[in-house]
Scaffold this motif. Structure first.
Motif, PDB file in Angstrom:
ATOM      1  N   THR A   1      28.823  40.851  42.526  1.00 57.68           N
ATOM      2  CA  THR A   1      29.380  40.310  41.467  1.00 57.68           C
ATOM      3  C   THR A   1      28.264  39.217  41.161  1.00 57.68           C
ATOM      4  O   THR A   1      28.006  38.482  41.826  1.00 57.68           O
ATOM      5  CB  THR A   1      30.732  39.792  41.575  1.00 57.68           C
TER       6      THR A   1
ATOM      7  N   GLU B   1      28.001  34.361  34.649  1.00 55.12           N
ATOM      8  CA  GLU B   1      29.016  35.244  33.833  1.00 55.12           C
ATOM      9  C   GLU B   1      28.811  35.807  32.427  1.00 55.12           C
ATOM     10  O   GLU B   1      29.437  36.461  31.901  1.00 55.12           O
ATOM     11  CB  GLU B   1      30.359  34.351  33.676  1.00 55.12           C
TER      12      GLU B   1
ATOM     13  N   LEU C   1      28.604  39.650  31.732  1.00 59.51           N
ATOM     14  CA  LEU C   1      29.752  40.477  31.842  1.00 59.51           C
ATOM     15  C   LEU C   1      29.832  40.783  30.334  1.00 59.51           C
ATOM     16  O   LEU C   1      29.628  40.395  29.460  1.00 59.51           O
ATOM     17  CB  LEU C   1      30.811  39.856  32.271  1.00 59.51           C
TER      18      LEU C   1
ATOM     19  N   HIS D   1      36.208  33.903  30.225  1.00 53.87           N
ATOM     20  CA  HIS D   1      36.098  34.236  31.683  1.00 53.87           C
ATOM     21  C   HIS D   1      36.661  33.134  32.446  1.00 53.87           C
ATOM     22  O   HIS D   1      36.395  31.882  32.223  1.00 53.87           O
ATOM     23  CB  HIS D   1      34.606  34.589  32.359  1.00 53.87           C
TER      24      HIS D   1
ATOM     25  N   HIS E   1      37.731  32.038  36.683  1.00 58.59           N
ATOM     26  CA  HIS E   1      37.322  32.184  38.257  1.00 58.59           C
ATOM     27  C   HIS E   1      38.626  32.675  38.711  1.00 58.59           C
ATOM     28  O   HIS E   1      39.679  32.487  38.508  1.00 58.59           O
ATOM     29  CB  HIS E   1      36.901  31.009  38.801  1.00 58.59           C
TER      30      HIS E   1
ATOM     31  N   LYS F   1      37.695  37.721  41.683  1.00 59.85           N
ATOM     32  CA  LYS F   1      36.343  37.987  41.211  1.00 59.85           C
ATOM     33  C   LYS F   1      36.190  39.426  41.301  1.00 59.85           C
ATOM     34  O   LYS F   1      35.202  39.793  40.473  1.00 59.85           O
ATOM     35  CB  LYS F   1      35.332  37.378  42.197  1.00 59.85           C
TER      36      LYS F   1
ATOM     37  N   ASP G   1      36.233  41.207  37.938  1.00 59.71           N
ATOM     38  CA  ASP G   1      34.949  41.114  37.191  1.00 59.71           C
ATOM     39  C   ASP G   1      34.011  42.157  37.414  1.00 59.71           C
ATOM     40  O   ASP G   1      33.255  42.803  36.265  1.00 59.71           O
ATOM     41  CB  ASP G   1      34.487  39.851  37.584  1.00 59.71           C
ATOM     42  N   LYS G   2      34.117  43.050  38.329  1.00 58.91           N
ATOM     43  CA  LYS G   2      33.045  44.171  38.316  1.00 58.91           C
ATOM     44  C   LYS G   2      33.467  45.235  37.292  1.00 58.91           C
ATOM     45  O   LYS G   2      32.566  46.056  36.825  1.00 58.91           O
ATOM     46  CB  LYS G   2      33.483  44.833  39.921  1.00 58.91           C
TER      47      LYS G   2
ATOM     48  N   ILE H   1      35.598  41.905  28.904  1.00 60.09           N
ATOM     49  CA  ILE H   1      35.966  40.576  29.941  1.00 60.09           C
ATOM     50  C   ILE H   1      37.419  40.128  29.343  1.00 60.09           C
ATOM     51  O   ILE H   1      38.225  39.999  30.386  1.00 60.09           O
ATOM     52  CB  ILE H   1      35.028  39.499  29.759  1.00 60.09           C
TER      53      ILE H   1
ATOM     54  N   VAL I   1      39.709  42.098  31.260  1.00 62.81           N
ATOM     55  CA  VAL I   1      39.817  41.915  32.601  1.00 62.81           C
ATOM     56  C   VAL I   1      40.680  40.651  32.630  1.00 62.81           C
ATOM     57  O   VAL I   1      41.533  40.640  33.554  1.00 62.81           O
ATOM     58  CB  VAL I   1      38.559  41.547  33.317  1.00 62.81           C
ATOM     59  N   GLU I   2      40.572  39.743  31.710  1.00 62.85           N
ATOM     60  CA  GLU I   2      41.355  38.381  31.702  1.00 62.85           C
ATOM     61  C   GLU I   2      42.744  38.563  31.767  1.00 62.85           C
ATOM     62  O   GLU I   2      43.471  37.884  32.108  1.00 62.85           O
ATOM     63  CB  GLU I   2      40.794  37.462  30.826  1.00 62.85           C
TER      64      GLU I   2
ATOM     65  N   LYS J   1      44.193  39.424  34.943  1.00 63.01           N
ATOM     66  CA  LYS J   1      44.066  38.370  35.788  1.00 63.01           C
ATOM     67  C   LYS J   1      45.349  37.431  35.641  1.00 63.01           C
ATOM     68  O   LYS J   1      45.979  36.851  36.363  1.00 63.01           O
ATOM     69  CB  LYS J   1      42.765  37.648  35.416  1.00 63.01           C
TER      70      LYS J   1
END
Length: 447
Positions: free
Chosen positions: A127, A131, A134, A151, A153, A156, A159-160, A185, A188-189, A192
């Protein structure tokens, strides 16, 4: 055949309940525009009145229907329930022309799974610290996925999923992008956000165990008390009407008295926000502990006034069933803090693409609470039953120690509260004003 039909009916009810309950809360919240200050305030009130409507709807079944069913008129209860469901469907469909509708974001489970699979496929890829590399996604993809998210933190590894490798460079066009290898992204978030919500959600399951007792062991306890007031017999199941009245009163007190007072107090200290949703749910756990302690104390006195020489009769205690009012009322108050707060919290903190998933977490918490409660009762009975004692929860409660079970639940709720406080302090939720961009007006349509 009759038994099979009975179980099919139960599963159909569960299927229908699971289908509309999480979606109707999300759909109702979608009718308010967060960018409009007045509508945003109304949205916060919606969850309280939504939960109040659910409880008022069950008031009839917990009073009038309970009385008729106690007299053996079960068919009347089923027909009345069917008529109520039909009336609700007609009322809901009647407002179709006025509802606000949002573009579908796709299956939330698929969106969640795509990030996990894409990140797993690139688990060997390092990673980057920057950022900016991304994948952001195109405007067209963001339009279908809701508001873009910046994005953050943490987690992590996920994030890939937004890393652009040599294979993705060859497929630069959006139409050629493999959604199971490369995710924006913002998507992805979204994952998360859900992962950050899970510890809070897990802490609510123990409360659901406490809440479940109201429809099970509270009723058994009431049946083992003096259920007559003069010549009138009070059905033990109808005592839950005090829970509903407590919900109604507590919603009014919270919105009109408690929350405004806290806001004024914090304003003096220079803080703009009143009671936060996390604080609200934490206080609900405290009230739940009080409810279990109250139920345990009532059971101690019920046993004290029970006729020890009665081995078969259940209603052998001379203690009035009205002594159960405090425990029902405290459960109702805790619902306003936890379940209403939970609905609002998950809707507020869940990303746009997974709003219904957030509401479903609330319903899943209640469902799992029932399973955990059954498991807990089984474990307690196994370890409390000895050669000289028939266990804490027995067919004849006069021979058991239901009070110890209540105190056990109070202790477990205290431990859950400690874990919840730790999770609440760790939680770093979505910041709608900073982390996401404004929704384009054309993304919302009214039908």
């Amino acid at each position: 055949m009759v038994i099979s039909l009975f179980y099919i009916t139960l599963y159909m009810i569960a299927l229908g309940y699971g289908g509309y309950q999480p979606n109707i809360a999300t759909f109702g919240a979608d009718q308010f525009d967060e960018r409009n200050p007045r509508e945003k305030q109304s949205k916060q009130a919606f969850f309280s009145y939504f939960y109040l409507a659910l409880n008022l709807g069950s008031l009839f079944s917990n009073t009038v229907l309970d009385y008729f069913e106690d007299e053996g008129m079960w068919a009347l209860g089923f027909w009345a329930s069917a008529a109520s469901a039909f009336a609700g469907l007609v009322l809901f469909l009647g407002g179709t022309a006025k509802y606000r509708h949002f573009r579908s974001n796709g299956n939330p489970i698929t969106r969640f799974s795509q990030v996990i699979v894409a990140a797993s496929k690139k688990w060997r890829v390092e990673t980057p610290e920057n950022e900016g590399v991304l994948y952001e996604g195109s405007d067209e993809s963001s339009k279908t996925a809701g508001r873009k998210m910046l994005h953050t933190h943490g987690f992590k590894f996920l994030d890939k999923a937004a890393l652009i490798t040599s294979k993705e460079i060859d497929n630069e066009k959006e139409s050629n992008r493999n959604t199971w290898r490369l995710c924006p992204i913002s998507q992805v978030e979204e994952v998360k956000c859900i992962l950050r919500l899970l510890p809070i959600w897990l802490c609510t399951i123990v409360y659901s165990v406490v809440f479940t007792q109201m429809a099970s062991i509270f009723v058994e306890q009431g049946d083992a008390m003096k259920t007559t007031i003069g010549n009138f017999r009070v059905p033990a199941a109808s005592m839950s009407s005090f829970d509903i009245m407590s919900v109604a009163v507590m919603i009014f007190l919270y919105r009109r008295v408690l929350d405004p007072l806290v806001k004024k107090f914090k304003k003096i200290k220079g803080e703009a926000q009143g009671i936060t949703l996390l604080q609200r749910m934490g206080f609900g756990l405290v009230v739940a502990v009080m409810a279990m302690l109250s139920a345990g104390l009532v059971e101690c006195y019920r046993l004290k006034y029970a006729k020890k020489d009665c081995t078969q009769c259940q209603g052998s205690s001379s203690l009035s069933i009205l002594w159960q009012i405090p425990q029902y009322s405290l459960i109702g108050a805790s619902e306003v803090f936890i379940y209403v707060g939970q609905l609002e919290f998950f809707n507020e903190q869940a990303p746009d693409g997974l709003k219904s998933f957030g509401s479903a977490l609330c319903m899943t918490s209640i469902s799992l609470g029932n399973y955990v409660s059954s498991l807990l009762v089984s474990v307690v009975m196994k370890f409390s039953t000895t050669d000289n004692m028939s266990g804490w929860i027995t067919g004849n409660l006069n021979n058991g120690h239901l009070d110890r079970f209540y105190f056990l639940l109070a202790g477990l709720t205290i431990l859950d509260l400690v874990a919840y406080i730790a999770c609440a302090k760790w939680y770093n939720g979505i910041k709608h004003g900073e982390m996401i961009q404004e929704v384009k007006e054309e993304d919302k349509s009214e039908v």
